[in-house]
Design a protein around this motif. Structure first.
Motif, mmCIF file in Angstrom:
data_model
loop_
_atom_site.group_PDB
_atom_site.id
_atom_site.type_symbol
_atom_site.label_atom_id
_atom_site.label_comp_id
_atom_site.label_asym_id
_atom_site.label_seq_id
_atom_site.Cartn_x
_atom_site.Cartn_y
_atom_site.Cartn_z
ATOM 1 N N THR A 12 0.835 -1.206 0.000
ATOM 2 C CA THR A 12 0.000 0.000 0.000
ATOM 3 C C THR A 12 0.866 1.251 0.000
ATOM 4 O O THR A 12 0.610 2.194 -0.750
ATOM 5 C CB THR A 12 -0.913 0.016 1.245
ATOM 6 O OG1 THR A 12 -1.677 -1.184 1.277
ATOM 7 C CG2 THR A 12 -1.858 1.202 1.204
ATOM 8 N N PHE A 15 2.402 1.796 -3.472
ATOM 9 C CA PHE A 15 1.431 2.318 -4.439
ATOM 10 C C PHE A 15 1.085 3.772 -4.124
ATOM 11 O O PHE A 15 0.932 4.594 -5.027
ATOM 12 C CB PHE A 15 0.178 1.456 -4.454
ATOM 13 C CG PHE A 15 0.384 0.126 -5.115
ATOM 14 C CD1 PHE A 15 1.090 0.022 -6.307
ATOM 15 C CD2 PHE A 15 -0.135 -1.033 -4.560
ATOM 16 C CE1 PHE A 15 1.287 -1.205 -6.926
ATOM 17 C CE2 PHE A 15 0.053 -2.262 -5.173
ATOM 18 C CZ PHE A 15 0.769 -2.347 -6.358
ATOM 19 N N LYS A 16 0.974 4.056 -2.849
ATOM 20 C CA LYS A 16 0.689 5.433 -2.459
ATOM 21 C C LYS A 16 1.816 6.349 -2.942
ATOM 22 O O LYS A 16 1.568 7.441 -3.458
ATOM 23 C CB LYS A 16 0.552 5.516 -0.929
ATOM 24 C CG LYS A 16 -0.050 6.791 -0.425
ATOM 25 C CD LYS A 16 -0.223 6.766 1.091
ATOM 26 C CE LYS A 16 -1.272 5.740 1.548
ATOM 27 N NZ LYS A 16 -1.466 5.748 3.019
ATOM 28 N N LEU B 18 -4.719 2.168 -5.760
ATOM 29 C CA LEU B 18 -4.218 1.005 -5.029
ATOM 30 C C LEU B 18 -3.479 1.397 -3.746
ATOM 31 O O LEU B 18 -3.202 0.541 -2.907
ATOM 32 C CB LEU B 18 -3.282 0.194 -5.927
ATOM 33 C CG LEU B 18 -3.946 -0.499 -7.121
ATOM 34 C CD1 LEU B 18 -2.902 -1.169 -8.004
ATOM 35 C CD2 LEU B 18 -4.979 -1.519 -6.657
ATOM 36 N N GLY B 19 -3.209 2.674 -3.587
ATOM 37 C CA GLY B 19 -2.470 3.124 -2.421
ATOM 38 C C GLY B 19 -3.342 3.392 -1.219
ATOM 39 O O GLY B 19 -3.166 4.372 -0.506
ATOM 40 N N ASN B 20 -4.283 2.523 -0.994
ATOM 41 C CA ASN B 20 -5.175 2.611 0.167
ATOM 42 C C ASN B 20 -5.496 1.183 0.587
ATOM 43 O O ASN B 20 -5.835 0.343 -0.250
ATOM 44 C CB ASN B 20 -6.455 3.364 -0.215
ATOM 45 C CG ASN B 20 -7.530 3.269 0.844
ATOM 46 O OD1 ASN B 20 -8.239 2.261 0.913
ATOM 47 N ND2 ASN B 20 -7.657 4.292 1.660
ATOM 48 N N THR B 21 -5.355 0.916 1.868
ATOM 49 C CA THR B 21 -5.495 -0.448 2.368
ATOM 50 C C THR B 21 -6.789 -1.105 1.920
ATOM 51 O O THR B 21 -6.789 -2.230 1.414
ATOM 52 C CB THR B 21 -5.462 -0.456 3.910
ATOM 53 O OG1 THR B 21 -4.331 0.308 4.332
ATOM 54 C CG2 THR B 21 -5.353 -1.861 4.432
ATOM 55 N N LEU B 24 -6.901 -1.760 -1.825
ATOM 56 C CA LEU B 24 -5.986 -2.837 -2.204
ATOM 57 C C LEU B 24 -6.590 -4.196 -1.855
ATOM 58 O O LEU B 24 -6.506 -5.138 -2.641
ATOM 59 C CB LEU B 24 -4.629 -2.655 -1.517
ATOM 60 C CG LEU B 24 -3.549 -3.664 -1.922
ATOM 61 C CD1 LEU B 24 -3.236 -3.578 -3.409
ATOM 62 C CD2 LEU B 24 -2.272 -3.456 -1.118
ATOM 63 N N MET B 25 -7.250 -4.289 -0.700
ATOM 64 C CA MET B 25 -7.917 -5.541 -0.306
ATOM 65 C C MET B 25 -8.975 -5.922 -1.331
ATOM 66 O O MET B 25 -9.083 -7.077 -1.733
ATOM 67 C CB MET B 25 -8.580 -5.385 1.068
ATOM 68 C CG MET B 25 -7.611 -5.243 2.220
ATOM 69 S SD MET B 25 -6.378 -6.563 2.235
ATOM 70 C CE MET B 25 -4.861 -5.616 2.308
ATOM 71 N N PHE B 27 -9.175 -4.989 -4.440
ATOM 72 C CA PHE B 27 -8.522 -5.347 -5.695
ATOM 73 C C PHE B 27 -7.965 -6.765 -5.635
ATOM 74 O O PHE B 27 -8.114 -7.547 -6.575
ATOM 75 C CB PHE B 27 -7.399 -4.350 -5.997
ATOM 76 C CG PHE B 27 -6.742 -4.556 -7.331
ATOM 77 C CD1 PHE B 27 -7.363 -4.108 -8.494
ATOM 78 C CD2 PHE B 27 -5.513 -5.192 -7.434
ATOM 79 C CE1 PHE B 27 -6.755 -4.295 -9.736
ATOM 80 C CE2 PHE B 27 -4.901 -5.381 -8.667
ATOM 81 C CZ PHE B 27 -5.527 -4.938 -9.820
ATOM 82 N N LYS B 28 -7.348 -7.111 -4.523
ATOM 83 C CA LYS B 28 -6.804 -8.458 -4.372
ATOM 84 C C LYS B 28 -7.909 -9.504 -4.388
ATOM 85 O O LYS B 28 -7.767 -10.562 -4.988
ATOM 86 C CB LYS B 28 -5.997 -8.566 -3.072
ATOM 87 C CG LYS B 28 -4.661 -7.860 -3.139
ATOM 88 C CD LYS B 28 -3.836 -8.083 -1.891
ATOM 89 C CE LYS B 28 -3.236 -9.482 -1.851
ATOM 90 N NZ LYS B 28 -2.166 -9.592 -0.816
ATOM 91 N N ARG B 29 -9.010 -9.186 -3.721
ATOM 92 C CA ARG B 29 -10.123 -10.134 -3.696
ATOM 93 C C ARG B 29 -10.648 -10.379 -5.109
ATOM 94 O O ARG B 29 -10.908 -11.510 -5.510
ATOM 95 C CB ARG B 29 -11.244 -9.607 -2.800
ATOM 96 C CG ARG B 29 -12.358 -10.614 -2.572
ATOM 97 C CD ARG B 29 -13.233 -10.237 -1.396
ATOM 98 N NE ARG B 29 -12.486 -10.222 -0.134
ATOM 99 C CZ ARG B 29 -13.014 -9.883 1.040
ATOM 100 N NH1 ARG B 29 -14.289 -9.547 1.118
ATOM 101 N NH2 ARG B 29 -12.279 -9.890 2.122
ATOM 102 N N SER B 31 -9.004 -10.159 -7.786
ATOM 103 C CA SER B 31 -7.980 -10.799 -8.629
ATOM 104 C C SER B 31 -7.700 -12.221 -8.224
ATOM 105 O O SER B 31 -6.893 -12.898 -8.854
ATOM 106 C CB SER B 31 -6.667 -10.018 -8.531
ATOM 107 O OG SER B 31 -6.873 -8.657 -8.766
ATOM 108 N N SER B 32 -8.379 -12.699 -7.198
ATOM 109 C CA SER B 32 -7.942 -13.940 -6.554
ATOM 110 C C SER B 32 -8.233 -15.210 -7.328
ATOM 111 O O SER B 32 -7.830 -16.286 -6.929
ATOM 112 C CB SER B 32 -8.560 -14.043 -5.165
ATOM 113 O OG SER B 32 -9.967 -14.124 -5.284
ATOM 114 N N LEU B 95 -4.281 -6.154 -15.199
ATOM 115 C CA LEU B 95 -3.173 -6.887 -14.609
ATOM 116 C C LEU B 95 -1.969 -6.906 -15.534
ATOM 117 O O LEU B 95 -0.841 -6.660 -15.115
ATOM 118 C CB LEU B 95 -3.593 -8.321 -14.276
ATOM 119 C CG LEU B 95 -4.492 -8.493 -13.058
ATOM 120 C CD1 LEU B 95 -4.788 -9.967 -12.848
ATOM 121 C CD2 LEU B 95 -3.834 -7.919 -11.819
#
Lengths: 108, 108
Positions: A12, A15-16, B18-21, B24-25, B27-29, B31-32, B95
């Motif tokens: 994070t 990216f920030k 993406l620079g925020n927790t 990002l979570m 986004f990851k979910r 992409s999983s 991606l």
DNA sequence: TTTACTATTCGACATGTTTCGAACTATAGA
DNA sequence: TCTATAGTTCGAAACATGTCGAATAGTAAA
């Protein structure tokens, strides 16, 4: 699995750090040595001084300094004083780690 | 050169997103599904509803909505209403485009 | 030691971001 | 049509970020 996996908080922060026009420009300038497919010697070849990195950016030197600190804090770049100058270069593992995130790390 | 090159402004917006927790979570979910080395069908397989994406995040639904809007604005995700729900999925080229940035696009 | 050069720190200000709850919109089903 | 479910929009508060100029610090060279 990957030896270059980064935890979410670190990611994070990276990216920030890249999510700002000026810092992205700086990061790109520092990365510009690497030819596709080659393994360039980042630590030696691509050290730019703070002043050089500020060229063309049109920001105050104090602002530049702040941005470099952010890039450093996030782990994206390294910095070292060399005489009158402070030189910066990409943290060696960074490009691969982030590339892996979008190619493999993110997946389960 | 690359057909998935993104301009700097777009890239900055994506990294900012993406620079925020929480984002990002999310986004990851989303992409999983993708296994390393495979080509998964992002558009079909990995549509999550807004509600599902908020599970475990411990934020108000209005905040969740705001974050999804940011991810969408930046071009990272797509959204579409399906009945009562709004489903989200990773913008297909994302991606690869971002992976390329760290592997090739950034270099000259 | 004085000067010039290079970069950082500090304080201040303006602008953005994150977050919430309340009010609202859209859809499906009873 | 009424109700329940799923999301969004709005306004406000708290907090973070980007920016500058002035002051400061480190280094090299005259």
């Amino acid at each position: 699995m990957s030896n270059s996996k980064i935890d979410d908080d670190r990611l994070t922060e990276m990216f920030k750090a890249l999510g700002n026009t000026h810092r992205l420009m700086i990061f790109k300038r520092l990365s510009s040595c690497c030819q596709p497919g080659t393994q360039c010697d980042l630590e030696q070849a691509m050290a730019y001084s703070v002043g050089e990195l500020g060229e063309g950016l049109d920001i105050a030197s104090s602002t530049l300094s702040h941005h470099l600190k952010e890039l450093h804090r996030s782990g994206l770049i390294e910095m070292e004083r060399q005489g009158k100058r402070v030189v910066c270069w990409i943290a060696p593992e960074t490009l691969n780690s982030l590339g892996n995130f979008f190619n493999a790390d993110i997946k389960r």
